[in-house]
Design a protein around this motif. Structure first.
Motif, mmCIF file in Angstrom:
data_model
loop_
_atom_site.group_PDB
_atom_site.id
_atom_site.type_symbol
_atom_site.label_atom_id
_atom_site.label_comp_id
_atom_site.label_asym_id
_atom_site.label_seq_id
_atom_site.Cartn_x
_atom_site.Cartn_y
_atom_site.Cartn_z
ATOM 1 N N ASN A 1 31.753 57.271 36.726
ATOM 2 C CA ASN A 1 30.711 57.493 37.731
ATOM 3 C C ASN A 1 31.012 56.622 38.951
ATOM 4 N N VAL A 2 32.084 56.983 39.621
ATOM 5 C CA VAL A 2 32.551 56.231 40.786
ATOM 6 C C VAL A 2 32.875 57.234 41.890
ATOM 7 N N ALA A 3 32.316 57.025 43.059
ATOM 8 C CA ALA A 3 32.596 57.894 44.204
ATOM 9 C C ALA A 3 33.124 57.055 45.359
ATOM 10 N N PHE A 4 34.128 57.585 46.026
ATOM 11 C CA PHE A 4 34.691 56.936 47.209
ATOM 12 C C PHE A 4 34.295 57.727 48.443
ATOM 13 N N SER A 5 34.090 57.032 49.544
ATOM 14 C CA SER A 5 33.689 57.699 50.783
ATOM 15 C C SER A 5 34.883 58.160 51.611
ATOM 16 N N SER A 6 36.089 57.806 51.171
ATOM 17 C CA SER A 6 37.304 58.198 51.872
ATOM 18 C C SER A 6 38.345 58.645 50.849
#
Length: 198
Positions: free
Chosen positions: A119-124
């Motif tokens: 459950n990890v999201a990156f903005s780039s």
């Protein structure tokens, strides 16, 4: 018993050698050809106190994917080999790890049953030239081949470098805690089944 192992893996895409010493001091000798990945693997070794020597040559003219994934496979295989029957380990651990504006949680069960909850999201899509999606690919390969259940959740963070780094540091710390010898049952496999081999 010395909890150490070596693994070599060669395919048409990569050539990788890994050695691990679980009861080490976090000494790292790492060269994959991928600068940011080397930095993250150094964090993994340093904060788990697992000595790691990792040499990888991959088809970086295509992209970093095969090198990152196959390195995760080889580290996982080496850890599984080093742990053997997994006798006397604490088995479970979890941590909330902070770094500046970022907070990430990792929880582990050194169960013999591979599973990743991510459950990890990156903005780039990139950190420098490194594809952020490869962070998950690494941990998927590591969990699958080490035979561990691993949950990683980034609660919040603004800087993608920090988000990735807290993932590696948090996993390192739960590995360190879960693989520590249990002084109350130093020779027992910590399972009612009597086995942690899946």
């Amino acid at each position: 018993m010395t909890r150490s192992a070596e693994v070599s893996r060669k395919t048409r895409e990569t050539e990788i050698s890994v050695s691990v010493h679980v009861d080490g001091k976090g000494k790292a000798d790492i060269s994959t050809g991928v600068g940011f990945f080397d930095h993250m693997l150094d964090q993994l070794s340093r904060h788990s106190l697992i000595d790691m020597t990792i040499k990888a040559k991959g088809d970086l003219h295509i992209d970093d994917h095969h090198t990152v994934e196959d390195t995760g496979i080889a580290i996982g295989q080496a850890l599984s080999k080093a742990l053997g029957e997994r006798r006397g380990i604490m088995r479970y651990a979890s941590i909330e790890l902070a770094m500046d504006e970022t907070l990430t949680r990792a929880a582990i069960d050194v169960s013999g049953r591979p599973f990743l909850v991510w459950n990890v999201a990156f903005s780039s899509p990139k950190i420098g030239t490194f594809d952020t999606e490869l962070v998950r690919e690494f941990f998927q390969a590591l969990a699958q081949n080490a035979g561990i259940t691993l949950h990683v959740t980034n609660h919040y963070g603004a800087n993608n470098h920090h988000i990735a780094e807290t993932c590696f540091k948090a996993v390192a710390r739960v590995l360190r805690a879960a693989l520590e010898p249990d002084p109350r049952q130093p020779d027992a496999v910590p399972s009612t089944k009597g086995s942690l081999k899946g």
